[in-house]
Design a protein around this motif. Structure first.
Motif, PDB file in Angstrom:
ATOM      1  N   ARG A 129     -17.188 -20.173  21.825  1.00 26.08           N
ATOM      2  CA  ARG A 129     -17.686 -20.782  20.538  1.00 26.08           C
ATOM      3  C   ARG A 129     -16.597 -20.614  19.457  1.00 26.08           C
ATOM      4  N   GLY A 130     -16.151 -19.567  19.298  1.00 22.29           N
ATOM      5  CA  GLY A 130     -15.188 -19.036  18.232  1.00 22.29           C
ATOM      6  C   GLY A 130     -13.941 -19.909  18.395  1.00 22.29           C
ATOM      7  N   ASP A 131     -13.433 -20.228  19.620  1.00 20.93           N
ATOM      8  CA  ASP A 131     -12.231 -20.911  19.847  1.00 20.93           C
ATOM      9  C   ASP A 131     -12.440 -22.394  19.438  1.00 20.93           C
ATOM     10  N   ILE A 132     -13.681 -22.867  19.774  1.00 22.28           N
ATOM     11  CA  ILE A 132     -13.957 -24.228  19.580  1.00 22.28           C
ATOM     12  C   ILE A 132     -14.079 -24.567  17.838  1.00 22.28           C
ATOM     13  N   ASP A 133     -14.677 -23.444  17.227  1.00 19.10           N
ATOM     14  CA  ASP A 133     -14.979 -23.547  15.698  1.00 19.10           C
ATOM     15  C   ASP A 133     -13.635 -23.536  14.981  1.00 19.10           C
ATOM     16  N   ASN A 149      -1.923 -39.914   0.330  1.00 22.54           N
ATOM     17  CA  ASN A 149      -2.591 -40.288  -0.816  1.00 22.54           C
ATOM     18  C   ASN A 149      -3.278 -41.677  -0.405  1.00 22.54           C
ATOM     19  N   ILE A 150      -3.913 -41.902   0.625  1.00 21.79           N
ATOM     20  CA  ILE A 150      -4.546 -43.119   0.985  1.00 21.79           C
ATOM     21  C   ILE A 150      -6.025 -42.764   1.157  1.00 21.79           C
ATOM     22  N   GLU A 151      -6.876 -43.789   0.844  1.00 18.81           N
ATOM     23  CA  GLU A 151      -8.180 -43.957   0.945  1.00 18.81           C
ATOM     24  C   GLU A 151      -8.705 -44.637   2.350  1.00 18.81           C
ATOM     25  N   ILE A 152      -9.455 -43.989   3.011  1.00 23.30           N
ATOM     26  CA  ILE A 152     -10.048 -44.748   4.288  1.00 23.30           C
ATOM     27  C   ILE A 152     -11.420 -44.621   4.208  1.00 23.30           C
ATOM     28  N   LEU A 153     -11.953 -45.666   3.796  1.00 25.88           N
ATOM     29  CA  LEU A 153     -13.256 -45.691   3.492  1.00 25.88           C
ATOM     30  C   LEU A 153     -14.333 -45.576   4.677  1.00 25.88           C
ATOM     31  N   THR A 154     -13.805 -45.705   5.744  1.00 23.84           N
ATOM     32  CA  THR A 154     -14.674 -45.517   6.921  1.00 23.84           C
ATOM     33  C   THR A 154     -14.819 -43.913   7.370  1.00 23.84           C
ATOM     34  N   VAL A 155     -13.902 -43.344   6.851  1.00 20.14           N
ATOM     35  CA  VAL A 155     -13.648 -41.856   7.293  1.00 20.14           C
ATOM     36  C   VAL A 155     -14.637 -40.911   6.504  1.00 20.14           C
ATOM     37  N   LYS A 156     -15.400 -40.217   7.134  1.00 19.45           N
ATOM     38  CA  LYS A 156     -16.387 -39.291   6.580  1.00 19.45           C
ATOM     39  C   LYS A 156     -15.529 -37.942   6.193  1.00 19.45           C
ATOM     40  N   LYS A 157     -14.719 -38.238   5.094  1.00 22.64           N
ATOM     41  CA  LYS A 157     -14.025 -37.216   4.580  1.00 22.64           C
ATOM     42  C   LYS A 157     -14.781 -35.697   4.291  1.00 22.64           C
ATOM     43  N   GLU A 158     -15.953 -36.152   3.777  1.00 22.68           N
ATOM     44  CA  GLU A 158     -17.182 -34.857   3.614  1.00 22.68           C
ATOM     45  C   GLU A 158     -17.334 -34.047   4.718  1.00 22.68           C
ATOM     46  N   ASN A 159     -17.178 -34.605   5.846  1.00 22.26           N
ATOM     47  CA  ASN A 159     -17.529 -33.732   7.286  1.00 22.26           C
ATOM     48  C   ASN A 159     -16.242 -32.891   7.328  1.00 22.26           C
ATOM     49  N   PHE A 160     -14.972 -33.084   7.314  1.00 24.06           N
ATOM     50  CA  PHE A 160     -13.997 -32.220   7.282  1.00 24.06           C
ATOM     51  C   PHE A 160     -14.223 -31.267   6.233  1.00 24.06           C
ATOM     52  N   GLU A 161     -14.333 -31.556   4.861  1.00 23.86           N
ATOM     53  CA  GLU A 161     -14.738 -30.446   3.809  1.00 23.86           C
ATOM     54  C   GLU A 161     -15.766 -29.668   4.363  1.00 23.86           C
ATOM     55  N   ALA A 162     -16.812 -30.144   4.728  1.00 22.27           N
ATOM     56  CA  ALA A 162     -18.070 -29.385   5.001  1.00 22.27           C
ATOM     57  C   ALA A 162     -17.747 -28.238   6.058  1.00 22.27           C
ATOM     58  N   LEU A 163     -16.906 -28.869   7.280  1.00 18.57           N
ATOM     59  CA  LEU A 163     -16.643 -27.830   8.322  1.00 18.57           C
ATOM     60  C   LEU A 163     -15.989 -26.785   7.846  1.00 18.57           C
ATOM     61  N   ILE A 164     -15.067 -26.895   6.876  1.00 19.88           N
ATOM     62  CA  ILE A 164     -14.071 -25.752   6.303  1.00 19.88           C
ATOM     63  C   ILE A 164     -14.962 -25.003   5.530  1.00 19.88           C
ATOM     64  N   LYS A 165     -15.985 -25.267   4.933  1.00 18.49           N
ATOM     65  CA  LYS A 165     -16.897 -24.452   4.063  1.00 18.49           C
ATOM     66  C   LYS A 165     -17.688 -23.761   5.019  1.00 18.49           C
ATOM     67  N   LEU A 166     -18.204 -24.474   5.992  1.00 18.72           N
ATOM     68  CA  LEU A 166     -19.438 -23.942   7.000  1.00 18.72           C
ATOM     69  C   LEU A 166     -18.618 -22.682   7.834  1.00 18.72           C
ATOM     70  N   LEU A 167     -17.665 -23.173   8.306  1.00 19.60           N
ATOM     71  CA  LEU A 167     -16.915 -22.018   9.302  1.00 19.60           C
ATOM     72  C   LEU A 167     -16.090 -21.073   8.604  1.00 19.60           C
ATOM     73  N   HIS A 168     -15.624 -21.402   7.500  1.00 15.92           N
ATOM     74  CA  HIS A 168     -15.015 -20.255   6.662  1.00 15.92           C
ATOM     75  C   HIS A 168     -13.998 -19.328   7.270  1.00 15.92           C
ATOM     76  N   LEU A 169     -13.400 -19.645   8.144  1.00 16.52           N
ATOM     77  CA  LEU A 169     -12.684 -18.851   9.012  1.00 16.52           C
ATOM     78  C   LEU A 169     -11.171 -18.002   8.352  1.00 16.52           C
ATOM     79  N   GLU A 170     -10.829 -18.357   7.120  1.00 17.24           N
ATOM     80  CA  GLU A 170      -9.574 -18.061   6.616  1.00 17.24           C
ATOM     81  C   GLU A 170      -9.733 -16.386   6.381  1.00 17.24           C
TER      82      GLU A 170
END
Length: 171
Positions: free
Chosen positions: A128-132, A150-171
């Motif tokens: 699970r750690g490797d996958i996360d 510097n492009i906008e891709i309207l259909t991409v859920k950029k907030e998902n990527f941002e949320a994962l970074i915060k959720l998994l906080h692996l730094e």
């Protein structure tokens, strides 16, 4: 490759800012990001237990994660083959290196009989750690790519990527 080395690759990916791309190269980036955004792997609400050891002692959903790895590797290879921009090639080569490392981790993954017995019906924590870690690192890479181009891709859920970074906080 250690996690610190993989993180240094992410830092290299993020160093190149303000990529000047022609329309074809922007389309390559958009298609790549859309490929990563497909499916549920980067959805923070995804509850798929990719590291689950079923009651029979087999990994029930691991093949889904492995298919994502293969799909992502193909998408990056396709993007690399389609561009001539050296800065974009450097960024995409970093993606390829990260994905290769996680594919290798997945292929070399071994589990003892004792681990199987003690985790039946649950997820194996180290897998699970490797996958996360993969989800976190690729989220970082995708966001730095979007920002540097510097492009906008309207259909991409950029907030998902941002949320994962915060959720998994692996730094």
């Amino acid at each position: 490759m250690a996690i610190s080395e993989i993180i240094s690759i992410v830092e290299v990916i993020g160093k190149v800012r303000n990529l000047l791309l022609n329309e074809d190269e922007k389309k390559i980036v958009k298609n790549l990001v859309l490929t990563f955004d497909e499916g549920n792997l980067f959805n923070p609400n995804n509850k798929t237990k990719y590291a689950l050891i079923g009651n029979t002692g087999n990994f029930t959903y691991l093949f889904h994660y492995q298919k994502y790895l293969e799909k992502h590797a193909r998408a990056v290879s396709k993007a690399l083959g389609a561009t001539k921009n050296s800065q974009l090639i450097d960024k995409l080569s970093g993606f390829r290196t990260v994905i290769k490392e996680f594919i290798q981790l997945s292929e070399e993954f071994e589990v003892s009989d004792d681990e199987i017995e003690t985790t039946k019906g649950k997820e194996l924590p180290r897998l699970r750690g490797d996958i996360d870690r993969y989800r976190w690192i690729i989220s970082q890479c995708i966001l730095t790519l979007i920002d540097s181009v510097n492009i906008e891709i309207l259909t991409v859920k950029k907030e998902n990527f941002e949320a994962l970074i915060k959720l998994l906080h692996l730094e």
